[in-house]
Design an enzyme around this catalytic site. Structure first.
Site, PDB file in Angstrom:
ATOM      1  N   ASP A 359       0.827  -1.208   0.000  1.00 16.22           N
ATOM      2  CA  ASP A 359       0.000   0.000   0.000  1.00 16.22           C
ATOM      3  C   ASP A 359       0.863   1.262   0.000  1.00 16.22           C
ATOM      4  O   ASP A 359       0.518   2.268  -0.632  1.00 16.22           O
ATOM      5  CB  ASP A 359      -0.887   0.045   1.246  1.00 16.22           C
ATOM      6  CG  ASP A 359      -1.741  -1.189   1.434  1.00 16.22           C
ATOM      7  OD1 ASP A 359      -1.456  -2.223   0.799  1.00 16.22           O
ATOM      8  OD2 ASP A 359      -2.691  -1.144   2.228  1.00 16.22           O
ATOM      9  N   GLU A 489      -7.931 -10.353  -4.491  1.00 17.44           N
ATOM     10  CA  GLU A 489      -7.673 -11.505  -3.635  1.00 17.44           C
ATOM     11  C   GLU A 489      -8.855 -12.473  -3.571  1.00 17.44           C
ATOM     12  O   GLU A 489      -8.810 -13.454  -2.831  1.00 17.44           O
ATOM     13  CB  GLU A 489      -7.306 -11.025  -2.236  1.00 17.44           C
ATOM     14  CG  GLU A 489      -5.974 -10.291  -2.207  1.00 17.44           C
ATOM     15  CD  GLU A 489      -5.671  -9.631  -0.876  1.00 17.44           C
ATOM     16  OE1 GLU A 489      -4.505  -9.329  -0.615  1.00 17.44           O
ATOM     17  OE2 GLU A 489      -6.625  -9.409  -0.096  1.00 17.44           O
ATOM     18  N   GLN A 602     -11.068  -5.581  -5.659  1.00 14.92           N
ATOM     19  CA  GLN A 602     -10.543  -4.232  -5.874  1.00 14.92           C
ATOM     20  C   GLN A 602      -9.969  -4.151  -7.279  1.00 14.92           C
ATOM     21  O   GLN A 602      -9.882  -5.146  -7.981  1.00 14.92           O
ATOM     22  CB  GLN A 602      -9.455  -3.918  -4.852  1.00 14.92           C
ATOM     23  CG  GLN A 602      -8.206  -4.757  -5.013  1.00 14.92           C
ATOM     24  CD  GLN A 602      -7.223  -4.582  -3.861  1.00 14.92           C
ATOM     25  OE1 GLN A 602      -7.379  -5.196  -2.822  1.00 14.92           O
ATOM     26  NE2 GLN A 602      -6.215  -3.745  -4.058  1.00 14.92           N
TER      27      GLN A 602
END
Length: 767
Positions: A359, A489, A602
């Protein structure tokens, strides 16, 4: 969550009325910190209701043993945990003989404020005890930005309808456990407790990692605003020390306890000097006094906001949200220590272990580059360079050779410490984020010296990894990358994730490009790096064979690159057809069902198109957005910001605004029903990008700074500032147009909607 729970306000997070069911959520939302330490908004006084105790110190962790049903070669030996540190904020209060406890007494006029403009937490309430005695309480607390080892509390009590005794018992408690502890494990050993005048210090050591921490407090009192001395009794236990003092007050008088506390730790001082260091910094804080230190806090935050603030007119909730995100980012990381990084929960909870993820490189670098001096972002890069040796060790454990590096998915010290197989071994795209961060930094700051000094070593090690990780497919006559997990994921152990393959190809090409540039312009550094890495020309040739023949799955039918092989074998049902009862699917569905679905957690393929937008046409991005976004459930905090930016780039402003609200108010409105566990700190940087890169259209490709400003219909105007190569630019956008102001000495060359502009010192240009 009650929509009125957090009240709209431009500069503050406000809660009115005491709702026990929101206690742990509030403890997250009202968290405070200063980059070196931070804490959840636990009450100072005793609270017997549901609470999540949390006070954390940057860099302090514990290697908890990884528990798995089977062991494989290369599996991480431990899972890192951020440690709940000794408690310095505690103050037990007795009104007469009854303990103050908001869980058992009658509470009225309760309010809590996180003042983001000035950097403090304020709480006030009236409490009616069982015998009818009523008190008014006000507390102000902050973690000092000037004295990083100090936090300060002013806790004031006023008897409303009686005269009588009030007993204060400020304390330090070293007997602290983690919320996520297994089998009631203890991670701290108390070594010493010292008491001197109005100062107390507990010296503790972590088990295994042997970090030493001195937790201190200094106590003083004021009566009606004037300093008074209250005699005290010292109660010392095995892991705790209390100072007990009693004041007899008349109705309407106010007694205030001033408590300075905090941590001095062995990462910064010799362990044998920690107690004296704690006493020294406590004395410094006490000499300044609470009001002076608070004044310094306000000034420090004013300096931060001078560059970091984003002003939105016409939408109070949007304004509150972006400032909340910016505030929490600055509380979490100050950029002064390259040994520290940005955990997904920062100092607000224990989920994700408080460790470093990709991140930082993919989402946080742009925020810190643009709102602070470039050395802050440079320190984030330096953090990874310092851990290159560990990244090479991580790769060696998996069978890679010749100095190939695999940076960890989760780390505290460079070692991999994530305990989920499909992420630890398969989510290798994080390696590419390390190189992309270097590219992003150099491209934005023009500080190319970082590459020959440090960056090139990292690039070579990662290029070696991609070369070895790719396999040649005789069937396809191309290189493939098998057995991976992409950013999505919700699909594990897949082949040829488009984003991963694209990053691998790009990393190799970018490394080769920089090898040539460093050889030509920094000969001494080039020679040093080549000798250090034993790199040969033939090895580079072999890298390029992989990059030149990388395979990318593609659908002729839909005209899009596929997220991975076999993606079209799934039944493509848009999220709009999911019932509310099925959302969020990560809490409602079995993992088996999720893995077989088409749903995307995402941005995945779209993540690559965001990062390399200049390599795709607007039509290509639009086609991919229309294919993938309807299948995306946005159940990662990192998802909405990327979609907001891309939606704005293809002129989908309603969708961009929808996704901006989701990312900016993710925690304030608890979209994912998990704010009680802590805040989503790293995604907050993406929220900043959603405005600056999304609505502002700021881009920086090939060293050229450009803007394509747009504005949501819901806003009257917005403005932000950025630091760019020595210039400070203010951008103001309204429905009437856009203005750019250069607030620095250095002229700035920019492109606005494709038109070149040179903005000189103090010049305002209207577009």
């Amino acid at each position: 969550m009650n929509i009125d729970y957090i009240l709209p306000n431009e500069w503050s997070i406000l809660e009115e009325g005491f709702d026990k069911s929101q206690a742990t959520a509030s403890e997250s939302i009202f968290s405070i910190g200063n980059g070196a330490m931070g804490q959840r908004a636990n009450f100072e006084e005793h609270y017997s209701g549901e609470t999540f105790q949390g006070s954390y110190i940057g860099g302090i962790y514990y290697p908890d043993k990884t528990r798995v049903g089977w062991w494989k070669n290369g599996y991480p030996e431990y899972f890192a945990k951020v440690l709940n540190a000794p408690n310095w904020i505690g103050i037990e209060i007795k009104i007469g003989d009854e303990q103050l406890d908001l869980n058992t007494c009658a509470v009225s006029d309760f309010s809590r404020e996180l003042n983001m403009k000035e950097g403090y937490l304020k709480r006030s309430f009236k409490a009616t005890m069982n015998n009818g005695d009523q008190i008014q309480v006000e507390s102000i607390r902050f973690c000092s930005l000037d004295l990083h080892e100090i936090g300060a509390i002013k806790y004031s009590v006023t008897p409303v309808n009686f005269s009588g005794s009030i007993q204060f018992s400020p304390y330090l408690d070293g007997g602290i456990m983690n919320e996520d502890t297994n089998y009631d494990e203890v991670f701290w050993k108390v070594l010493d407790i010292e008491d001197r005048d109005n100062d107390a210090v507990i010296l503790s050591r972590t088990l295994k990692t042997k970090f030493y921490v001195a937790t201190g407090m200094h106590i003083s009192y004021e009566l009606n605003g004037k300093e008074v001395h209250l005699p005290k009794t010292v109660h010392e236990q095995e892991k705790r020390i209390d100072y007990v003092s009693k004041a007899n007050l008349n109705q309407g008088e106010t007694i205030s306890l001033i408590k300075f506390g905090g941590y001095s730790q062995s990462m910064n001082h010799p362990k044998e000097q920690l107690i004296s260091q704690s006493q020294k910094v406590l004395y410094q804080a006490a000499s300044l006094g609470f009001d002076t230190l608070l004044g310094m806090q306000k000034k420090a935050w004013a300096n931060i906001w001078e560059t970091a603030d984003i002003i939105i007119e016409g939408d109070v909730k949007a304004q509150q949200a972006i400032r909340f995100n910016i505030f929490q980012l600055n509380q979490t990381y100050s950029g002064e220590d390259s040994r520290l990084n940005i955990g997904p929960k920062g100092f607000t909870g224990e989920k994700y272990g408080g460790s470093t993820y990709w991140d930082t490189e993919a989402y946080c670098i742009p925020f810190y580059m643009s709102t602070k001096d470039k050395h802050v972002a440079r320190n984030l890069l330096q953090y990874r360079h310092n851990q290159l040796g560990k990244a090479i060790e991580n790769a060696e454990k998996l069978g890679f050779k010749n100095g190939a590096a695999l940076y960890p998915m989760v780390t505290m010290n460079g070692e991999e410490c994530h305990n989920e197989w499909e992420i630890t071994f398969e989510e290798i795209h994080r390696n590419g984020a390390m190189v992309y961060a270097i590219y992003n930094y150099v491209n934005y700051t023009s500080d190319y010296k970082y590459v020959p000094e440090f960056g090139l070593e990292v690039m070579i090690a990662i290029a070696r990894f991609w070369h070895q990780r790719a396999s040649f497919s005789e069937y396809k006559q191309q290189y493939v990358i098998l057995g991976v997990t992409g950013p999505n994921e919700y699909e594990n152990n897949i082949n040829n994730n488009y984003y991963t393959n694209y990053l691998a190809k790009w990393c190799i090409e970018y490394t080769v490009e920089n090898l040539k540039k460093v050889k030509e312009e920094f000969g001494a550094d080039y020679k040093r790096v080549i000798e250090l890495t034993n790199l040969t020309d033939m090895e580079v040739v072999n890298w390029l064979k992989v990059a030149d023949a990388m395979y990318f799955p593609y659908s002729e039918k839909y005209g899009v690159f596929l997220q991975q092989d076999g993606f079209l074998d799934k039944e493509l049902i848009p999220t709009s057809e999911l019932s509310k009862e099925d959302r969020p699917i990560n809490q409602k569905w079995s993992w088996d069902r999720i893995l077989r679905s088409c749903y995307i957690k995402q941005a995945d393929t779209l993540q690559g198109m965001y990062m390399f937008e200049d390599r795709f046409t607007k039509e290509e991005i639009e086609k991919h957005f229309d294919f993938y976004e309807p299948l995306t459930v946005h159940e990662s905090s990192l998802s909405p910001c990327i979609h907001a930016i891309l939606a704005a780039s293809i002129d989908r402003m309603p969708k961009a605004y929808e996704q901006y609200l989701r990312t900016s108010r993710l925690d304030l409105d608890d979209y994912n029903h998990e704010v009680h566990e802590g805040l989503h700190i790293t995604s907050m940087a993406g929220t900043w990008s959603a405005i600056v890169q999304g609505f502002g259209g700021m881009r920086n490709f090939d060293g050229v700074l450009s803007f394509n400003p747009q504005i949501p219909d819901e806003w009257s105007s917005y403005s932000f500032k950025i630091n760019f190569r020595g210039s400070t630019l203010k951008v103001h956008v309204s429905h009437e147009g856009c203005t750019f102001t250069n607030e620095s000495e250095m002229p700035a060359e920019i492109f606005v909607s494709g038109e070149k502009r040179l903005i000189k010192k103090d010049e305002l240009v209207t577009v």
